[in-house]
Enzyme design. Structure first.
Site, PDB file in Angstrom:
ATOM      1  N   HIS A 121       1.048  -1.111  -0.169  1.00 45.53           N
ATOM      2  CA  HIS A 121       0.068   0.099  -0.033  1.00 45.53           C
ATOM      3  C   HIS A 121       1.046   1.196   0.016  1.00 45.53           C
ATOM      4  O   HIS A 121       2.121   1.320   0.640  1.00 45.53           O
ATOM      5  CB  HIS A 121      -0.750  -0.061   1.144  1.00 45.53           C
ATOM      6  CG  HIS A 121      -2.015   0.747   1.410  1.00 45.53           C
ATOM      7  ND1 HIS A 121      -1.690   2.358   1.700  1.00 45.53           N
ATOM      8  CD2 HIS A 121      -3.270   0.872   1.335  1.00 45.53           C
ATOM      9  CE1 HIS A 121      -2.955   2.829   1.533  1.00 45.53           C
ATOM     10  NE2 HIS A 121      -3.689   1.968   1.527  1.00 45.53           N
ATOM     11  N   ASP A 198       3.143  -4.394   7.989  1.00 52.13           N
ATOM     12  CA  ASP A 198       1.795  -3.563   8.026  1.00 52.13           C
ATOM     13  C   ASP A 198       0.723  -4.703   7.944  1.00 52.13           C
ATOM     14  O   ASP A 198       0.309  -5.370   7.023  1.00 52.13           O
ATOM     15  CB  ASP A 198       1.824  -3.018   6.616  1.00 52.13           C
ATOM     16  CG  ASP A 198       0.357  -2.356   6.258  1.00 52.13           C
ATOM     17  OD1 ASP A 198      -0.468  -2.568   6.897  1.00 52.13           O
ATOM     18  OD2 ASP A 198       0.292  -1.799   5.086  1.00 52.13           O
ATOM     19  N   GLN A 201      -4.324  -5.215   6.597  1.00 55.05           N
ATOM     20  CA  GLN A 201      -5.317  -5.963   5.842  1.00 55.05           C
ATOM     21  C   GLN A 201      -5.558  -7.397   6.429  1.00 55.05           C
ATOM     22  O   GLN A 201      -6.432  -8.115   6.022  1.00 55.05           O
ATOM     23  CB  GLN A 201      -4.850  -5.935   4.263  1.00 55.05           C
ATOM     24  CG  GLN A 201      -5.942  -6.519   3.205  1.00 55.05           C
ATOM     25  CD  GLN A 201      -7.063  -5.403   3.335  1.00 55.05           C
ATOM     26  OE1 GLN A 201      -8.110  -5.755   3.677  1.00 55.05           O
ATOM     27  NE2 GLN A 201      -6.920  -4.155   3.439  1.00 55.05           N
ATOM     28  N   LYS A 224     -10.654  -1.415   9.879  1.00 58.24           N
ATOM     29  CA  LYS A 224     -10.879  -2.504   9.130  1.00 58.24           C
ATOM     30  C   LYS A 224     -11.258  -3.675  10.145  1.00 58.24           C
ATOM     31  O   LYS A 224     -11.433  -4.767   9.562  1.00 58.24           O
ATOM     32  CB  LYS A 224      -9.392  -2.828   8.488  1.00 58.24           C
ATOM     33  CG  LYS A 224      -8.877  -1.730   7.681  1.00 58.24           C
ATOM     34  CD  LYS A 224      -8.505  -1.793   6.149  1.00 58.24           C
ATOM     35  CE  LYS A 224      -8.258  -0.644   5.570  1.00 58.24           C
ATOM     36  NZ  LYS A 224      -7.090  -0.624   4.688  1.00 58.24           N
ATOM     37  N   CYS A 362      -4.597   2.099  -3.835  1.00 51.32           N
ATOM     38  CA  CYS A 362      -3.391   2.684  -3.128  1.00 51.32           C
ATOM     39  C   CYS A 362      -2.055   1.726  -3.367  1.00 51.32           C
ATOM     40  O   CYS A 362      -1.380   1.633  -2.365  1.00 51.32           O
ATOM     41  CB  CYS A 362      -3.637   2.701  -1.561  1.00 51.32           C
ATOM     42  SG  CYS A 362      -4.707   4.194  -1.347  1.00 51.32           S
TER      43      CYS A 362
HETATM   44  C1  LIG Z   1      -5.973   0.153   4.809  1.00 52.38           C
HETATM   45  C2  LIG Z   1      -4.526  -0.234   4.446  1.00 52.38           C
HETATM   46  C3  LIG Z   1      -3.607   0.861   4.715  1.00 52.38           C
HETATM   47  C4  LIG Z   1      -3.863   2.187   5.415  1.00 52.38           C
HETATM   48  O1  LIG Z   1      -4.445   2.352   6.378  1.00 52.38           O
HETATM   49  P1  LIG Z   1      -5.135   3.691   6.942  1.00 52.38           P
HETATM   50  O2  LIG Z   1      -6.114   3.325   7.867  1.00 52.38           O
HETATM   51  O3  LIG Z   1      -5.814   4.414   5.790  1.00 52.38           O
HETATM   52  O4  LIG Z   1      -4.037   4.470   7.717  1.00 52.38           O
HETATM   53  C5  LIG Z   1      -2.337   0.458   4.884  1.00 52.38           C
HETATM   54  N1  LIG Z   1      -1.828  -0.859   4.428  1.00 52.38           N
HETATM   55  C6  LIG Z   1      -2.977  -1.881   4.216  1.00 52.38           C
HETATM   56  C7  LIG Z   1      -2.264  -3.226   3.635  1.00 52.38           C
HETATM   57  C8  LIG Z   1      -4.254  -1.535   4.118  1.00 52.38           C
HETATM   58  O5  LIG Z   1      -5.081  -2.399   3.822  1.00 52.38           O
END
Ligand SMILES: *Cc1c(COP(=O)(O)O)cnc(C)c1O
Length: 404
Positions: A121, A198, A201, A224, A362
């Protein structure tokens, strides 16, 4: 027992109509819906608890502080984090990653290397590029293959004693790929590099155990996992959080301030300048309670069923191609139909009440890799049904016949 009808009753939004049709919400990878168990907590906070935390001597302030700190403990337990002060509450994944990237400015030298996966992302790319600009460090990319899986042989060739940091998502938001982060973490540690995963997801589908993973940093966003927007977590190992300087200066993050010198508060407050999203933090804790009450094993097996069903039904449409066919993936399907722009499909689906995401999600480097402008992305949650997938498939057929 997993009862989707009963679960759906927790989400009043799923009963609404969109363009005269029942809403079919398949944009869960962008944000999840919020159950009444969580919205009740939000209303209760403003009706009963609202006060600033950590500083007041009065009862409301103390009760709000207790509720906020209780949420921190819930987050700690959920991810099996050793110490509650290793949980930094942030505004979300983007904030969490920027905090770490900023902190590494003083720890890097020109020529140091950072490794990023090809399927990140933008929020796990851009802060590191900015860090490289500040420090002269070099960003190298772990490539992926046509299935949307990282090429691990290349990773093992790229990593060296020069590598200081590796960052990778646990699950790709654009493709659904579950990455082999255990292997990445072990290898990175063997050369002395730190790893940031990260988990934004992954969190809706997989309950990560940060101690078992032995990861240095792990990030998520509450919105999420059935929580509100604007709040999230940075997990950092204590040794790293002690090494990193504060990200923002202000109230809450200090021990003592004079005009000559300021000393910083202990963890976690060193990284929590200013009045936080108090209500959001409390609701984040309630959201994890809710997800755990359903159970991550139940969620994973039900979503896998939805993924298999949707994959086989969608592939019956001639000219439809799925991007991201990794062996290990979550319930995300990115697709295109030959000769049709994804945006046009998304627009027609919306007319039919179906919410999907279209575009680059993104993650422009992934789209460049496949040489496409974007995809239509349907992402399924535990509150979706096979009937909704049927509506999606019929909608995609209809879009195809209208647009070709
Ligand atoms: C949604 C997402 C983000 C960004 O999250 P924010 O809540 O917009 O800061 C970063 N990485 C992944 C893999 C995502 O799915």
């Amino acid at each position: 027992m997993f009862d989707v009808t009963k679960i759906r009753a927790d989400f009043p939004i799923l009963n609404r109509q969109v363009n005269g049709k029942p809403l079919v919400y398949l944009d869960n990878a962008a944000t999840s819906q919020t159950p009444t168990q969580v919205t009740d907590v939000i209303v209760d906070y403003y009706q009963r608890l609202n006060a600033n935390i950590h500083r007041g001597v009065h009862t409301l302030s103390q009760e709000a502080t207790d509720a906020y700190e209780e949420a921190r403990i819930k987050i700690q337990k959920h991810f099996n984090i050793a110490k509650s002060h290793e949980v930094i509450l942030t505004s979300g994944t983007t904030h969490s990653i920027n905090l770490v990237a900023n902190g590494f400015t003083a720890l890097l030298e020109k020529g140091d290397e950072l490794l990023v996966s090809a399927m990140e992302h933008h929020s796990n790319i851009v802060p590191w590029q900015m860090l490289c600009e500040r420090t002269g460090a070099i960003l190298k990319v772990i490539p992926m293959n046509q299935n949307g899986e990282l090429v691990m042989e290349e990773f093992h060739l790229l990593i060296s004693a020069k590598t200081k940091l590796v960052f990778c998502n646990h699950v790709s938001n654009a493709l659904g790929t579950i990455n082999p982060i255990e292997e990445i973490i072990a290898k990175a540690h063997s050369v002395g590099a730190a790893v940031l995963v990260d988990g934004a997801q992954a969190a809706p589908h997989i309950k990560a155990d940060v101690q078992a993973l032995n990861v240095d940093f792990y990030t998520i966003s509450a919105h999420k996992v059935c929580g509100p927007t604007g709040v999230g977590m940075l997990y950092g190992k204590e040794e790293w959080l002690k090494k990193l300087p504060p990200y923002q200066g202000g109230g809450e993050m200090i021990a003592e301030v004079t005009f000559d010198k300021t000393t910083y508060a202990d963890l976690p407050h060193k990284f929590e300048a200013g009045t936080p999203n108090i209500c959001g933090g409390i609701a984040f804790g309630a959201a994890l309670d809710y997800m755990n009450s359903i159970g991550f094993e139940n969620i994973a097996s039900y979503e896998h069923e939805l993924l298999e069903y949707a994959t086989s039904e969608l592939l019956k449409i001639e000219g439809l191609k799925i991007y991201g066919t990794a062996e290990h993936k979550t319930s995300v399907i990115s697709f295109n139909i030959e000769h049709i722009h994804p945006y046009d499909i998304g627009t027609i689906l919306d007319k039919l009440g179906i919410a999907v995401r279209t575009g680059h999600h993104c993650a422009q480097p992934i789209m460049d890799f496949y040489k496409i402008p974007g995809t239509v992305r349907a992402s399924f949650s535990f509150y979706n049904t096979k009937e909704e997938i049927d509506v999606l498939v019929q909608g995609a057929e209809r879009a195809k016949s209208m647009l070709l």
